[in-house]
Design a protein around this motif. Structure first.
Motif, PDB file in Angstrom:
ATOM      1  N   ASP A  64      65.449  28.097  -3.906  1.00 44.77           N
ATOM      2  CA  ASP A  64      64.056  28.268  -4.145  1.00 44.77           C
ATOM      3  C   ASP A  64      63.349  27.206  -4.387  1.00 44.77           C
ATOM      4  N   SER A  65      63.685  25.704  -5.144  1.00 41.96           N
ATOM      5  CA  SER A  65      63.433  24.765  -5.731  1.00 41.96           C
ATOM      6  C   SER A  65      62.789  23.489  -4.565  1.00 41.96           C
ATOM      7  N   ILE A  66      63.741  23.939  -3.847  1.00 41.41           N
ATOM      8  CA  ILE A  66      63.686  22.924  -2.502  1.00 41.41           C
ATOM      9  C   ILE A  66      62.039  22.987  -1.784  1.00 41.41           C
ATOM     10  N   PRO A  67      61.792  23.861  -1.258  1.00 39.55           N
ATOM     11  CA  PRO A  67      60.702  23.580  -0.732  1.00 39.55           C
ATOM     12  C   PRO A  67      59.406  22.802  -1.882  1.00 39.55           C
ATOM     13  N   GLU A  68      59.265  23.434  -2.998  1.00 40.58           N
ATOM     14  CA  GLU A  68      58.567  22.990  -3.761  1.00 40.58           C
ATOM     15  C   GLU A  68      58.748  21.279  -3.973  1.00 40.58           C
ATOM     16  N   PHE A  69      59.766  21.498  -3.737  1.00 39.73           N
ATOM     17  CA  PHE A  69      60.195  19.927  -3.676  1.00 39.73           C
ATOM     18  C   PHE A  69      59.391  19.132  -2.807  1.00 39.73           C
ATOM     19  N   GLU A  70      60.159  19.650  -1.696  1.00 36.72           N
ATOM     20  CA  GLU A  70      59.116  19.424  -0.342  1.00 36.72           C
ATOM     21  C   GLU A  70      57.596  19.175  -0.343  1.00 36.72           C
ATOM     22  N   LYS A  71      57.563  19.742  -0.771  1.00 33.70           N
ATOM     23  CA  LYS A  71      55.656  19.926  -0.728  1.00 33.70           C
ATOM     24  C   LYS A  71      55.751  18.498  -1.851  1.00 33.70           C
ATOM     25  N   ALA A  72      55.718  18.648  -2.730  1.00 36.69           N
ATOM     26  CA  ALA A  72      55.308  17.324  -3.976  1.00 36.69           C
ATOM     27  C   ALA A  72      55.681  16.224  -3.361  1.00 36.69           C
ATOM     28  N   GLY A  73      56.838  16.492  -1.923  1.00 36.57           N
ATOM     29  CA  GLY A  73      56.795  14.425  -1.219  1.00 36.57           C
ATOM     30  C   GLY A  73      58.174  14.000  -1.893  1.00 36.57           C
ATOM     31  N   ARG A  74      59.273  15.164  -2.299  1.00 29.92           N
ATOM     32  CA  ARG A  74      60.306  14.469  -3.449  1.00 29.92           C
ATOM     33  C   ARG A  74      61.649  14.505  -3.176  1.00 29.92           C
ATOM     34  N   PRO A  75      62.173  13.775  -1.849  1.00 32.84           N
ATOM     35  CA  PRO A  75      63.217  14.061  -0.888  1.00 32.84           C
ATOM     36  C   PRO A  75      64.354  13.317  -1.545  1.00 32.84           C
ATOM     37  N   ASP A  76      63.831  12.798  -2.545  1.00 34.81           N
ATOM     38  CA  ASP A  76      65.419  12.053  -3.952  1.00 34.81           C
ATOM     39  C   ASP A  76      66.157  13.697  -4.535  1.00 34.81           C
ATOM     40  N   PHE A  77      64.916  14.632  -4.769  1.00 35.02           N
ATOM     41  CA  PHE A  77      65.014  15.383  -5.083  1.00 35.02           C
ATOM     42  C   PHE A  77      66.171  16.809  -4.417  1.00 35.02           C
ATOM     43  N   VAL A  78      65.080  16.966  -3.225  1.00 30.86           N
ATOM     44  CA  VAL A  78      65.891  17.431  -1.964  1.00 30.86           C
ATOM     45  C   VAL A  78      67.064  17.643  -1.982  1.00 30.86           C
ATOM     46  N   GLN A  79      67.322  16.038  -1.696  1.00 32.99           N
ATOM     47  CA  GLN A  79      68.706  15.683  -0.935  1.00 32.99           C
ATOM     48  C   GLN A  79      70.149  16.073  -2.247  1.00 32.99           C
ATOM     49  N   ASN A  80      69.824  15.275  -3.680  1.00 35.93           N
ATOM     50  CA  ASN A  80      70.361  16.358  -5.046  1.00 35.93           C
ATOM     51  C   ASN A  80      70.845  17.712  -5.017  1.00 35.93           C
ATOM     52  N   LEU A  81      69.691  18.629  -5.132  1.00 35.76           N
ATOM     53  CA  LEU A  81      69.501  20.108  -4.572  1.00 35.76           C
ATOM     54  C   LEU A  81      70.428  20.410  -3.350  1.00 35.76           C
ATOM     55  N   ASN A  82      70.261  19.727  -2.712  1.00 40.09           N
ATOM     56  CA  ASN A  82      71.415  20.587  -1.703  1.00 40.09           C
ATOM     57  C   ASN A  82      73.205  20.413  -1.935  1.00 40.09           C
ATOM     58  N   GLU A  83      72.929  18.468  -2.699  1.00 36.78           N
ATOM     59  CA  GLU A  83      74.696  18.737  -2.999  1.00 36.78           C
ATOM     60  C   GLU A  83      75.349  19.631  -3.939  1.00 36.78           C
ATOM     61  N   GLU A  84      73.981  19.702  -4.828  1.00 37.40           N
ATOM     62  CA  GLU A  84      74.568  20.636  -5.688  1.00 37.40           C
ATOM     63  C   GLU A  84      74.983  21.761  -5.031  1.00 37.40           C
ATOM     64  N   ILE A  85      73.945  22.464  -4.625  1.00 38.79           N
ATOM     65  CA  ILE A  85      74.009  23.600  -3.100  1.00 38.79           C
ATOM     66  C   ILE A  85      75.644  23.642  -2.635  1.00 38.79           C
ATOM     67  N   ALA A  86      75.933  22.766  -1.953  1.00 38.41           N
ATOM     68  CA  ALA A  86      77.312  22.456  -1.702  1.00 38.41           C
ATOM     69  C   ALA A  86      78.425  22.834  -2.717  1.00 38.41           C
ATOM     70  N   ILE A  87      78.563  21.669  -3.514  1.00 39.75           N
ATOM     71  CA  ILE A  87      79.536  22.106  -4.381  1.00 39.75           C
ATOM     72  C   ILE A  87      79.547  23.591  -4.855  1.00 39.75           C
TER      73      ILE A  87
END
Length: 93
Positions: A64-87
């Protein structure tokens, strides 16, 4: 082996990996803290299905947080969240 036991063993392995396991270690610690807080709230030790519910909730929060970070232009946080989700997905059926 219960899911909580598996988390403890994986946490030990991540600690031994040092730099290579930093993200994994922090995600496992976060998951264990969420499980412990739920146990305190419910006043009993969680079973595996209840642990899975807690982990699924953590995954949902990140998704749910990923779209908010994408809107804010924070690809670094998006990548980090995706890695956390994978774990976290490693522990879900």
């Amino acid at each position: 082996m219960t899911l909580k036991d598996r988390l403890v063993e994986d946490m030990k392995g991540a600690m031994k990996a040092r730099e290579g396991g930093k993200l994994r270690l922090s995600v496992i610690r976060m998951a264990r803290a969420a499980i412990k807080n739920t146990e305190i709230d419910k006043r009993h030790e969680l079973s595996d299905p209840e642990v899975i519910e807690v982990l699924a909730k953590e995954v949902k929060q990140r998704r749910d947080s990923i779209p908010e970070f994408e809107k804010a232009g924070r690809p670094d946080f998006v990548q980090n969240l995706n890695e956390e989700i994978a774990i976290l997905m490693d522990y879900l059926p």
